[in-house]
Design a protein around this motif. Structure first.
Motif, PDB file in Angstrom:
ATOM      1  N   GLN A  32       0.846  -1.179   0.000  1.00 36.15           N
ATOM      2  CA  GLN A  32       0.000   0.000   0.000  1.00 36.15           C
ATOM      3  C   GLN A  32       0.889   1.240   0.000  1.00 36.15           C
ATOM      4  N   ALA A  33       0.365   2.341  -0.549  1.00 34.28           N
ATOM      5  CA  ALA A  33       1.114   3.602  -0.589  1.00 34.28           C
ATOM      6  C   ALA A  33       0.144   4.755  -0.396  1.00 34.28           C
ATOM      7  N   SER A  34       0.674   5.865   0.125  1.00 37.67           N
ATOM      8  CA  SER A  34      -0.194   7.010   0.421  1.00 37.67           C
ATOM      9  C   SER A  34       0.079   8.224  -0.458  1.00 37.67           C
ATOM     10  N   ASP A  35       0.995   8.136  -1.397  1.00 37.82           N
ATOM     11  CA  ASP A  35       1.199   9.225  -2.362  1.00 37.82           C
ATOM     12  C   ASP A  35       1.716   8.650  -3.672  1.00 37.82           C
ATOM     13  N   GLY A  36       1.741   9.500  -4.705  1.00 40.89           N
ATOM     14  CA  GLY A  36       2.066   9.014  -6.035  1.00 40.89           C
ATOM     15  C   GLY A  36       3.487   8.502  -6.181  1.00 40.89           C
ATOM     16  N   VAL A  40       4.515   4.561  -7.141  1.00 40.61           N
ATOM     17  CA  VAL A  40       5.397   4.139  -8.235  1.00 40.61           C
ATOM     18  C   VAL A  40       6.514   3.244  -7.694  1.00 40.61           C
ATOM     19  N   ALA A  41       7.090   3.631  -6.547  1.00 40.98           N
ATOM     20  CA  ALA A  41       8.174   2.843  -5.945  1.00 40.98           C
ATOM     21  C   ALA A  41       7.690   1.441  -5.564  1.00 40.98           C
ATOM     22  N   GLU A  42       6.479   1.350  -4.998  1.00 40.19           N
ATOM     23  CA  GLU A  42       5.957   0.038  -4.581  1.00 40.19           C
ATOM     24  C   GLU A  42       5.657  -0.844  -5.803  1.00 40.19           C
ATOM     25  N   VAL A  43       5.166  -0.233  -6.862  1.00 45.13           N
ATOM     26  CA  VAL A  43       4.902  -1.019  -8.078  1.00 45.13           C
ATOM     27  C   VAL A  43       6.215  -1.545  -8.660  1.00 45.13           C
ATOM     28  N   ARG A  44       7.243  -0.710  -8.672  1.00 40.67           N
ATOM     29  CA  ARG A  44       8.539  -1.158  -9.193  1.00 40.67           C
ATOM     30  C   ARG A  44       9.141  -2.249  -8.300  1.00 40.67           C
ATOM     31  N   ARG A  45       8.910  -2.144  -7.000  1.00 35.83           N
ATOM     32  CA  ARG A  45       9.481  -3.112  -6.058  1.00 35.83           C
ATOM     33  C   ARG A  45       8.768  -4.463  -6.152  1.00 35.83           C
ATOM     34  N   HIS A  46       7.435  -4.437  -6.253  1.00 31.70           N
ATOM     35  CA  HIS A  46       6.655  -5.687  -6.161  1.00 31.70           C
ATOM     36  C   HIS A  46       6.217  -6.248  -7.512  1.00 31.70           C
ATOM     37  N   GLU A  47       6.238  -5.397  -8.567  1.00 31.59           N
ATOM     38  CA  GLU A  47       5.791  -5.824  -9.895  1.00 31.59           C
ATOM     39  C   GLU A  47       4.468  -6.601  -9.806  1.00 31.59           C
ATOM     40  N   PRO A  48       3.404  -5.941  -9.358  1.00 28.38           N
ATOM     41  CA  PRO A  48       2.109  -6.625  -9.196  1.00 28.38           C
ATOM     42  C   PRO A  48       1.445  -6.862 -10.543  1.00 28.38           C
ATOM     43  N   ASP A  49       0.336  -7.589 -10.510  1.00 30.55           N
ATOM     44  CA  ASP A  49      -0.465  -7.739 -11.724  1.00 30.55           C
ATOM     45  C   ASP A  49      -1.232  -6.457 -12.017  1.00 30.55           C
ATOM     46  N   ILE A  50      -1.736  -5.833 -10.947  1.00 29.35           N
ATOM     47  CA  ILE A  50      -2.550  -4.630 -11.104  1.00 29.35           C
ATOM     48  C   ILE A  50      -2.137  -3.584 -10.066  1.00 29.35           C
ATOM     49  N   ALA A  51      -2.046  -2.327 -10.505  1.00 36.98           N
ATOM     50  CA  ALA A  51      -1.855  -1.198  -9.599  1.00 36.98           C
ATOM     51  C   ALA A  51      -3.160  -0.417  -9.558  1.00 36.98           C
ATOM     52  N   ALA A  66       0.541   6.408 -13.292  1.00 40.85           N
ATOM     53  CA  ALA A  66       0.327   5.386 -14.327  1.00 40.85           C
ATOM     54  C   ALA A  66       1.332   5.533 -15.459  1.00 40.85           C
ATOM     55  N   GLU A  67       1.586   6.788 -15.864  1.00 42.33           N
ATOM     56  CA  GLU A  67       2.582   7.009 -16.919  1.00 42.33           C
ATOM     57  C   GLU A  67       3.957   6.518 -16.482  1.00 42.33           C
ATOM     58  N   ALA A  68       4.270   6.694 -15.192  1.00 44.19           N
ATOM     59  CA  ALA A  68       5.594   6.316 -14.689  1.00 44.19           C
ATOM     60  C   ALA A  68       5.811   4.806 -14.680  1.00 44.19           C
ATOM     61  N   VAL A  69       4.752   4.029 -14.570  1.00 42.72           N
ATOM     62  CA  VAL A  69       4.906   2.565 -14.503  1.00 42.72           C
ATOM     63  C   VAL A  69       4.450   1.893 -15.799  1.00 42.72           C
ATOM     64  N   ARG A  70       4.160   2.704 -16.800  1.00 44.31           N
ATOM     65  CA  ARG A  70       3.588   2.168 -18.041  1.00 44.31           C
ATOM     66  C   ARG A  70       4.475   1.123 -18.702  1.00 44.31           C
ATOM     67  N   GLY A  71       5.770   1.273 -18.600  1.00 41.41           N
ATOM     68  CA  GLY A  71       6.669   0.358 -19.288  1.00 41.41           C
ATOM     69  C   GLY A  71       6.922  -0.954 -18.567  1.00 41.41           C
ATOM     70  N   LEU A  72       6.413  -1.098 -17.358  1.00 37.73           N
ATOM     71  CA  LEU A  72       6.657  -2.332 -16.608  1.00 37.73           C
ATOM     72  C   LEU A  72       5.789  -3.457 -17.151  1.00 37.73           C
ATOM     73  N   ALA A  73       6.399  -4.532 -17.522  1.00 36.05           N
ATOM     74  CA  ALA A  73       5.671  -5.640 -18.147  1.00 36.05           C
ATOM     75  C   ALA A  73       4.661  -6.251 -17.187  1.00 36.05           C
ATOM     76  N   GLY A  74       3.459  -6.463 -17.697  1.00 43.07           N
ATOM     77  CA  GLY A  74       2.443  -7.182 -16.941  1.00 43.07           C
ATOM     78  C   GLY A  74       1.673  -6.375 -15.929  1.00 43.07           C
ATOM     79  N   VAL A  75       2.023  -5.113 -15.729  1.00 45.66           N
ATOM     80  CA  VAL A  75       1.332  -4.291 -14.729  1.00 45.66           C
ATOM     81  C   VAL A  75       0.225  -3.483 -15.408  1.00 45.66           C
ATOM     82  N   ALA A  76      -1.009  -3.742 -15.011  1.00 41.18           N
ATOM     83  CA  ALA A  76      -2.142  -2.966 -15.505  1.00 41.18           C
ATOM     84  C   ALA A  76      -2.531  -1.955 -14.429  1.00 41.18           C
ATOM     85  N   VAL A  77      -2.930  -0.767 -14.838  1.00 41.39           N
ATOM     86  CA  VAL A  77      -3.303   0.273 -13.876  1.00 41.39           C
ATOM     87  C   VAL A  77      -4.809   0.528 -13.940  1.00 41.39           C
TER      88      VAL A  77
END
Length: 200
Positions: A32-36, A40-51, A66-77
């Motif tokens: 979980q995260a409380s700011d943008g 982004v850092a948590e998505v890069r760290r955990h590479e989830p299926d969905i943000a 969303a733009e910042a994590v757009r290039g990460l494979a498999g992550v849908a926002v």
């Protein structure tokens, strides 16, 4: 198991939503995260299926995240928001967002939406989609919108110039052009109108 990173600056809403999603047999909230920026850092760290990002967050809104994590494979926002305006929807879709959900959506339906998105489908609230089709396009350029985004936070022309990495004269030109196009008298009115329309 669908792995989710959840970001919302409102602790109570974020915690409640995480608890409800954890009740689903096939969904788990891995961070979980409380700011943008943290989102982004948590998505890069955990590479989830969905943000799942709230639209209105400090430091970076949901669309910018969303733009910042757009290039990460498999992550849908998926964006959830109480400010569900057509202009925001257009920004979100341009950023590659796969789901756009009002916060009035029941939690059980959100879980269903996440399953659909995980299966490769897209979800856009039907009322917002209909409104987006009937509203006019944004008359402002990308640079004008960027300057207004900084202007919305207040500050002087010099402050905006520093934040936007532009010369003060260039900022004045963009602000003047935006004010003329929108028919308003001040840069704050222009920024506020652009925000209300969902362009920034």
């Amino acid at each position: 198991m669908i792995r989710v990173v959840l970001a919302d600056d409102e602790d109570l809403i974020r915690g409640a939503l995480a608890a409800l999603l954890e009740l689903e047999d096939d969904i788990t909230v891995v961070a979980q995260a409380s700011d943008g920026d943290a989102a982004v850092a948590e998505v890069r760290r955990h590479e989830p299926d969905i943000a799942v990002f709230d639209l209105e967050m400090p430091r970076r809104d949901g669309v910018l995240a969303a733009e910042a994590v757009r290039g990460l494979a498999g992550v849908a926002v998926v964006i959830v928001t109480r400010h569900a305006r057509p202009g925001v929807l257009r920004r979100a879709l341009s950023a590659g967002v796969r789901g756009f959900v009002p916060k009035t959506t029941p939690a059980a339906q959100l879980a269903s939406i996440l399953r659909d998105v995980h299966a490769g489908r897209r979800y856009v609230d039907s009322e917002i989609a209909a409104a987006a089709l009937t509203e006019g396009a944004c008359p402002l350029t990308a640079r004008e919108l960027d300057v207004l985004r900084h202007a919305l936070r207040g500050g002087t022309v010099a402050d905006i110039a520093r934040e936007a990495h532009l010369a003060a004269g260039t900022v004045r030109n963009y602000l003047s052009s935006a004010m003329t196009k929108l028919g308003v008298r001040t840069r704050y009115e222009a920024a506020r109108l652009a925000w209300e329309e969902g362009w920034i």
